[in-house]
Every structure is written in C-alpha cells, then in structure tokens.
Enzyme design. Structure first.
Site, PDB file in Angstrom:
ATOM      1  N   ASP A   6     -15.691 -26.388 -10.963  1.00 43.17           N
ATOM      2  CA  ASP A   6     -15.141 -27.427 -11.788  1.00 43.17           C
ATOM      3  C   ASP A   6     -16.594 -28.012 -12.485  1.00 43.17           C
ATOM      4  O   ASP A   6     -17.218 -28.675 -11.818  1.00 43.17           O
ATOM      5  CB  ASP A   6     -14.376 -28.553 -11.160  1.00 43.17           C
ATOM      6  CG  ASP A   6     -14.225 -29.402 -12.170  1.00 43.17           C
ATOM      7  OD1 ASP A   6     -13.944 -29.333 -13.252  1.00 43.17           O
ATOM      8  OD2 ASP A   6     -13.907 -30.863 -11.553  1.00 43.17           O
ATOM      9  N   GLY A   8     -18.161 -30.508 -15.066  1.00 45.17           N
ATOM     10  CA  GLY A   8     -17.946 -31.442 -15.840  1.00 45.17           C
ATOM     11  C   GLY A   8     -19.097 -31.954 -16.485  1.00 45.17           C
ATOM     12  O   GLY A   8     -20.330 -31.372 -16.553  1.00 45.17           O
ATOM     13  N   GLY A 108      -9.262 -30.268 -23.238  1.00 45.79           N
ATOM     14  CA  GLY A 108     -10.534 -30.078 -22.271  1.00 45.79           C
ATOM     15  C   GLY A 108      -9.924 -29.392 -21.148  1.00 45.79           C
ATOM     16  O   GLY A 108      -8.916 -29.572 -20.447  1.00 45.79           O
ATOM     17  N   ASP A 110     -10.552 -29.667 -17.721  1.00 49.95           N
ATOM     18  CA  ASP A 110     -10.353 -30.631 -16.734  1.00 49.95           C
ATOM     19  C   ASP A 110      -9.080 -31.609 -17.006  1.00 49.95           C
ATOM     20  O   ASP A 110      -8.409 -31.578 -16.106  1.00 49.95           O
ATOM     21  CB  ASP A 110     -11.517 -31.792 -16.655  1.00 49.95           C
ATOM     22  CG  ASP A 110     -11.959 -32.535 -18.089  1.00 49.95           C
ATOM     23  OD1 ASP A 110     -11.381 -32.111 -19.271  1.00 49.95           O
ATOM     24  OD2 ASP A 110     -12.582 -33.467 -18.019  1.00 49.95           O
ATOM     25  N   ASP A 130      -8.170 -39.565 -15.229  1.00 51.21           N
ATOM     26  CA  ASP A 130      -9.248 -38.993 -14.452  1.00 51.21           C
ATOM     27  C   ASP A 130     -10.565 -39.975 -14.919  1.00 51.21           C
ATOM     28  O   ASP A 130     -10.701 -40.231 -16.078  1.00 51.21           O
ATOM     29  CB  ASP A 130      -9.415 -37.740 -15.345  1.00 51.21           C
ATOM     30  CG  ASP A 130     -10.320 -36.941 -14.077  1.00 51.21           C
ATOM     31  OD1 ASP A 130     -11.089 -37.544 -13.751  1.00 51.21           O
ATOM     32  OD2 ASP A 130     -10.529 -35.550 -14.487  1.00 51.21           O
TER      33      ASP A 130
END
Length: 258
Positions: A6, A8, A108, A110, A130
């Site tokens: 993941d 970010g 996005g 995420d 988030d």
C-alpha cells in the site's frame, strides 16, 4: 502467500497475507526514487526474520497513490520473487465496483480499496474516513458503489502550515489533550486546542452533513494512523479498522485470482 504493498504519500506499508489473515506488516518511508534493489535489501531481511522463504510468496499486489513508485515495485516483484504484480485498478485487478463520480479514473487507489473492504465487512450505507497525509471522507452506498467524498488537509499538514507560516509559534506534537477545556492558558496548549479540537469539530460537522445528504442511516468507519487517537474524543465512529486499505488489496487479489 500474498504480499500486498500500500503506497501512500508518506509511507509504503507491506503486508504478508495468508488468505485474509495478515501474518506480518512492515512500513518504510515513501520515496519514488527508491529502486527495486533497495526495496529488496530491506524487505528480504524482514522476511527472513519472520522465517518466511521468498518462494512462499506466489502473488503480489500493489495499490499506489504515487504513480512513480509502481515501476520500482514491479522490478522488486519480478526480479526477486519471480512474480508479475497485480496493480490495483488495472487489468484483472480492476476495482469491480461502481464509481459514481465525474472523473472515475481520478479516484485514488487507497480510497477505492477502502470502499471495497468496508463494503465487504460492514452492512448498509457507509462513510469511510481515512486519516493520512490528507484526511478523506468517502460515501459508499449499500450496494458497494463509491458515491464521492471530501478531501481535507491532514492534521499534520495543518500544523505544518501553522508553524511554517508564523515566526514565533513552536513545533508541537499531536497528542490527546490533557483536558476537555478549549480555553488554553499558554501558547502550546492553545495551539493543541486549535489544531486538535478544531479538527474534531470539522470532522463531526462534515459527518453530520454527509449523513444528512445521504438521507439514510450511515455507519462511520475510521482508518489510518490517527483514527485511534480521535476515537477517544468523539462518539461519531461506529468502528475503527486500521487495516482497511490492506484488506482491500487482499480482497482485490482474491477476486483477480478467481
């Protein structure tokens, strides 16, 4: 086993899955210039510490909001694991959900992954918050469709702007206030009150407005590093789910393999 990454804006989180169960997770600062070889030096040692042979990893999936990082993670996957990674949102790892916004391709990774995991785990209409570099609020309807949301500056970005654009205000840490008072008696307390309680008020106000616009009861699911901190000071969250994005990657990989 599945290795999920993941990516970010601040950190890359790797997680090792056995089915839907996370067996280990590791975090490294996001740097698009980091090569596949550099990732390997770090990651292979961590796998060894966990007693995992690299040959046990048969699938890799990457979800990234930093497009430049994807190439080097692909090199890592192919060179050191002999696996071509799935890229979340592409090819067999397509989102598989309705994205009801003006520009679906701008969503996005995420946020899409959070929507997938939240719908798989919780019933009804959802608001997913988030807490990352930015704080996002996303509406997911009872059918699992992504309906849109809000992007707000993350609390640390807000603090950086406050300190960086004033001459005398000191750097402070984001932490739980020692009391519920919103009248500070020194500079540091006043800054913490303004940033922390101001953020809580913003968050609660936006949740109420989103619920009113949705028009049906909506559960609020919080994820991200600061979710637990805020959960102590608001009753707005129905659940705090720290691994939501990673679980979205696992669900996506599972679907792609079917």
């Amino acid at each position: 086993m599945l290795l999920a990454a993941d990516v970010g804006n601040t950190n890359v989180v790797f997680a090792l899955f056995d089915g839907r169960e996370i067996k280990a997770r590791w975090r490294i600062a996001t740097d698009p210039r980091r090569t596949g070889d550099e990732y390997a030096v770090w990651l292979l040692q961590l796998l060894q510490i966990e007693g995992v042979d690299r040959k046990e990893i048969t699938n890799i999936i990457v979800g990234s909001v930093v497009p430049r990082a994807i190439h080097n993670l692909t090199v890592l996957s192919e060179k050191y694991f002999g696996v071509t990674p799935m890229i979340a949102g592409q090819a067999d790892a397509d989102w598989g959900i309705s994205v009801d916004v003006d520009e679906p391709r701008s969503l996005g990774a995420d946020r899409a992954l959070n929507a997938i995991a939240a719908h798989a785990k919780y019933d009804g209409d959802l608001i997913v918050i988030d807490f990352g570099t930015a704080t996002t609020f996303d509406a997911v309807d009872f059918n699992g469709a992504y309906k849109g949301g809000i992007i707000a500056p993350g609390i640390n970005l807000s603090l950086d702007a406050l300190v960086g654009n004033t001459a005398k205000l000191p750097r402070i840490a984001i932490k739980s206030p020692e009391s519920d008072s919103v009248i500070g008696t020194n500079t540091e307390d006043q800054m913490l009150i303004g940033v922390f309680w101001g953020y809580v008020a913003m968050m609660e106000g936006l949740i109420e407005r989103m619920r009113a616009e949705i028009g049906r009861p909506a559960k609020v699911i919080a994820t991200g590093g600061l979710a637990i901190l805020f959960d102590k000071h608001t009753d707005m969250f129905d659940a705090v789910d720290s691994d939501l994005t990673l679980e979205g990657l696992a669900i996506l990989a599972e679907r792609a393999a079917q």
